[in-house]
Enzyme design. Structure first.
Site, PDB file in Angstrom:
ATOM      1  N   GLY A  30       0.828  -1.203   0.000  1.00 61.65           N
ATOM      2  CA  GLY A  30       0.000   0.000   0.000  1.00 61.65           C
ATOM      3  C   GLY A  30       0.857   1.245   0.000  1.00 61.65           C
ATOM      4  N   ASN A  31       0.238   2.396   0.229  1.00 60.34           N
ATOM      5  CA  ASN A  31       1.009   3.631   0.341  1.00 60.34           C
ATOM      6  C   ASN A  31       0.296   4.567   1.304  1.00 60.34           C
ATOM      7  OD1 ASN A  31      -0.788   5.542  -1.236  1.00 60.34           O
ATOM      8  ND2 ASN A  31      -0.416   3.963  -2.792  1.00 60.34           N
ATOM      9  N   ARG A  32       0.890   5.732   1.550  1.00 64.11           N
ATOM     10  CA  ARG A  32       0.419   6.593   2.638  1.00 64.11           C
ATOM     11  C   ARG A  32      -0.680   7.572   2.224  1.00 64.11           C
ATOM     12  NH1 ARG A  32       5.610   9.338   4.309  1.00 64.11           N
ATOM     13  NH2 ARG A  32       4.139  10.585   5.477  1.00 64.11           N
TER      14      ARG A  32
END
Ligand code: PMT
Length: 224
Positions: A30-32
């Protein structure tokens, strides 16, 4: 909420937030991205009278009032399908989502176990580029992309605008304090033949200015 009515009757599709690429039933890539930028843009479009469809990755945000339809997705493939289902009727597409560039080649339906032979090697495959696919359509909506960069923001942004043949691109510098996940952002807005710096401000403030610029260029292009 102020109504300037610059987008009355205009259909806007916005994608927002991250995508999660599942590895096994408990792990994902995932990412932020928080979705805050995209949701603020959705709110600003509604304030201008637009009919907004919001395609959201996994975020913890309430739907802005007045959004006609929200579709929740998890992965890049699901986000692509959701966008393509509604894009035929769109006048404007705004791609704020931080779509994962890669997913695992093979999802494991069982939790991958730690074992003595060491760490697993994950094979990755490229996800479809939703923005490029929308921009390649004919006819196509007015297409606004984003670019998240940690360095050489303006250079990378101009290259993305030209390579993906976009009508407008909003580039942001991202680090721990600004851009991704944060409440504030700053944008370098570029389009064929011009640019404008939108200095650091809250995402909701920036979204209002950005949407005013998108509306102006959208109407200018329609008039030609
Ligand atoms: O969600 P927030 O926490 O508010 O953060 C906002 C943001 C930093 C995520 C947002 O402002 C932003 O920059 N979004 C784009 C992030 C990104 O993935 O940039 P990129 O340079 O990798 O992608 C360029 C463009 O292609 C983007 O419009 C992206 O949506 C699109 N893309 C990328 C890959 C892919 N497979 N499909 C796409 O459509």
């Amino acid at each position: 909420m102020s109504h300037e009515n610059a987008l009355v009757g205009v259909k806007v599709v916005i994608d927002a937030g991250p995508t999660y690429e599942d590895i096994d039933p408990v792990r994902f890539l995932g990412n932020r991205s928080s979705g805050k930028m995209g949701f603020a843009i959705a709110e600003a479009c509604v304030a201008e009278g637009a009919d907004v469809i919001l395609i959201a990755g996994p975020v913890a945000l309430a739907t802005p009032g007045g959004v006609a339809c929200r579709v929740d997705v998890r992965s890049a493939l699901q986000m692509r399908d959701a966008v393509m289902k509604v894009i035929d009727n769109a006048d404007i597409f705004i791609a704020t989502a931080a779509v994962a560039d890669w997913r695992v080649a093979e999802y494991s339906s069982r939790k991958i176990k730690k074992n003595a032979s060491g760490a697993p090697v994950l094979e990755l495959v490229e996800n479809p580029d939703i923005l490029a696919e929308v921009a390649a359509r004919d006819p196509r909506p007015f297409v606004v992309g984003f670019a998240a960069e940690t360095d050489h923001v303006a250079e990378h942004a101009r290259e993305k605008l030209e390579r993906k043949k976009l009508d407008m691109l909003a580039a942001n510098h991202v680090d721990e304090n600004i851009g991704i996940g944060a409440d504030d952002n700053a944008l370098e807005l570029i389009w064929p033949g011009g640019s404008e710096t939108l200095p650091r401000a809250s995402k909701s403030q920036l979204a209002k200015t950005l949407v005013a610029r998108i509306a102006a260029r959208y109407h200018a292009r329609k008039a030609t």
